[in-house]
Design a protein around this motif. Structure first.
Motif, PDB file in Angstrom:
ATOM      1  N   GLY A   1      63.323  59.793  58.311  1.00 27.80           N
ATOM      2  CA  GLY A   1      63.327  59.397  59.714  1.00 27.80           C
ATOM      3  C   GLY A   1      64.271  58.242  60.000  1.00 27.80           C
ATOM      4  N   LEU A   2      65.360  58.153  59.267  1.00 26.03           N
ATOM      5  CA  LEU A   2      66.314  57.062  59.425  1.00 26.03           C
ATOM      6  C   LEU A   2      67.508  57.546  60.240  1.00 26.03           C
ATOM      7  CD1 LEU A   2      66.216  55.814  55.729  1.00 26.03           C
ATOM      8  CD2 LEU A   2      64.911  54.927  57.674  1.00 26.03           C
ATOM      9  N   LYS A   3      67.515  57.191  61.527  1.00 26.16           N
ATOM     10  CA  LYS A   3      68.620  57.610  62.381  1.00 26.16           C
ATOM     11  C   LYS A   3      69.068  56.432  63.231  1.00 26.16           C
ATOM     12  CE  LYS A   3      65.093  59.642  65.266  1.00 26.16           C
ATOM     13  NZ  LYS A   3      64.446  60.837  65.640  1.00 26.16           N
ATOM     14  N   ASN A   4      70.260  56.563  63.783  1.00 23.57           N
ATOM     15  CA  ASN A   4      70.843  55.515  64.627  1.00 23.57           C
ATOM     16  C   ASN A   4      70.868  54.160  63.922  1.00 23.57           C
ATOM     17  OD1 ASN A   4      71.046  57.440  66.716  1.00 23.57           O
ATOM     18  ND2 ASN A   4      68.957  56.989  67.358  1.00 23.57           N
TER      19      ASN A   4
ATOM     20  N   TYR B   1      73.288  50.488  53.210  1.00 22.40           N
ATOM     21  CA  TYR B   1      72.137  50.227  52.350  1.00 22.40           C
ATOM     22  C   TYR B   1      71.440  51.535  51.981  1.00 22.40           C
ATOM     23  CZ  TYR B   1      67.364  49.293  51.054  1.00 22.40           C
ATOM     24  OH  TYR B   1      66.161  49.318  50.406  1.00 22.40           O
ATOM     25  N   VAL B   2      71.256  52.419  52.969  1.00 23.54           N
ATOM     26  CA  VAL B   2      70.585  53.692  52.713  1.00 23.54           C
ATOM     27  C   VAL B   2      71.414  54.531  51.735  1.00 23.54           C
ATOM     28  CG1 VAL B   2      69.777  55.851  53.762  1.00 23.54           C
ATOM     29  CG2 VAL B   2      69.304  53.678  54.879  1.00 23.54           C
TER      30      VAL B   2
ATOM     31  N   ALA C   1      65.955  45.863  59.427  1.00 25.22           N
ATOM     32  CA  ALA C   1      66.316  46.729  60.555  1.00 25.22           C
ATOM     33  C   ALA C   1      65.654  48.102  60.410  1.00 25.22           C
ATOM     34  CB  ALA C   1      67.836  46.875  60.643  1.00 25.22           C
ATOM     35  N   ILE C   2      65.627  48.623  59.201  1.00 22.95           N
ATOM     36  CA  ILE C   2      65.004  49.923  58.952  1.00 22.95           C
ATOM     37  C   ILE C   2      63.490  49.840  59.140  1.00 22.95           C
ATOM     38  CG2 ILE C   2      64.484  51.617  57.143  1.00 22.95           C
ATOM     39  CD1 ILE C   2      67.339  50.978  56.036  1.00 22.95           C
TER      40      ILE C   2
END
Length: 189
Positions: free
Chosen positions: A43-46, A54-55, A120-121
Motif C-alpha cells: 500500500g505504498l503509493k504517492n 528507501y522502499v 513519511a511511510i
C-alpha cells in the motif's frame, strides 16, 4: 495434531503461513514480486523521491538472491524478520538498510534520509524531529567521532543503550504495515 484445550502453536504457525501464501499468490500470481508489485502489496503509493528510494533499498534487502524479484520464501523471511526477529537480527537488517551507498558505514545523511522516509511511510507522529533523532544517535554511538557509524559502533552502541534501542525500534518499526496486511488477510478470509 490438535488437542482438547485449543490450537497448538504449530497449527497457528501453519495457518499463518497459509494466509501469507494465499495473500502472496493473490497479489502476485506469478510467484515473483516485482518492485512495483511490492509497493502496491504494502500500500505504498504517492511516495516522495527519498521515500521511494528507501522502499527500493528495502526491496533490495528482501531480494536475497539479487534477481530483481522477491519470491515467496524471501517474502516469508522478510515478514518473519519484521514481525518475530530477534534484536540482533533486526539490528543487522537495519544496518544493511541504512547503509544506502553500501560503504559499510552509515553517515548522518543516510540515517536522516532513512528516518524521514520511514516516518513519511508510517505517517505516525513523533515527539523528536528526524534531525534531532539522527543527532542523538550519532552523539551517543559515534565513538570515534568520524561522522560515520561502523557496523561495530552501530551494533554495540544501540545494544548497550536500552533507551536508544527502544526509540530506534519504535521509530523505525515497519510491523504496522505487515499487521495491516494481516488484517486485510483476516478480513478476506
Amino acid at each position: 495434531m490438535g488437542n482438547a484445550t485449543g490450537t497448538t502453536l504449530e497449527e497457528l504457525k501453519a495457518c499463518e503461513s497459509h494466509e501469507w501464501y494465499r495473500k502472496f499468490m493473490t497479489e502476485c500470481p506469478s510467484g515473483l514480486l516485482t518492485f512495483y508489485e511490492f509497493k502496491k502489496f504494502f500500500g505504498l503509493k504517492n511516495l516522495s523521491e527519498p521515500s521511494d528510494a528507501y522502499v527500493k533499498t528495502m526491496f533490495s534487502t528482501f531480494d536475497m538472491n539479487d534477481d530483481g524479484f522477491i519470491d515467496f520464501m524471501e517474502y516469508v523471511a522478510a515478514l518473519s524478520l519484521v514481525l518475530k526477529g530477534e534484536v540482533q537480527q533486526k539490528l543487522r537488517w537495519y544496518f544493511k538498510l541504512y547503509d544506502v551507498d553500501g560503504s559499510g558505514c552509515i553517515d548522518r545523511e543516510e540515517l536522516l534520509l532513512i528516518v524521514k522516509s520511514i516516518r513519511a511511510i508510517n505517517g505516525l507522529h513523533h515527539e523528536m524531529s528526524a534531525e534531532d533523532f539522527t543527532n542523538m544517535v550519532f552523539d551517543k554511538i559515534d565513538i570515534n567521532g568520524d561522522g560515520e557509524l561502523s557496523y561495530e559502533e552501530f551494533m554495540e552502541g544501540i545494544q548497550n543503550d536500552k533507551m536508544l534501542l527502544k526509540t530506534l525500534t519504535e521509530s523505525l518499526d515497519l510491523s504496522h504495515i505487515v499487521q495491516n496486511i494481516q488484517g486485510d488477510m483476516q478480513g478476506k478470509a
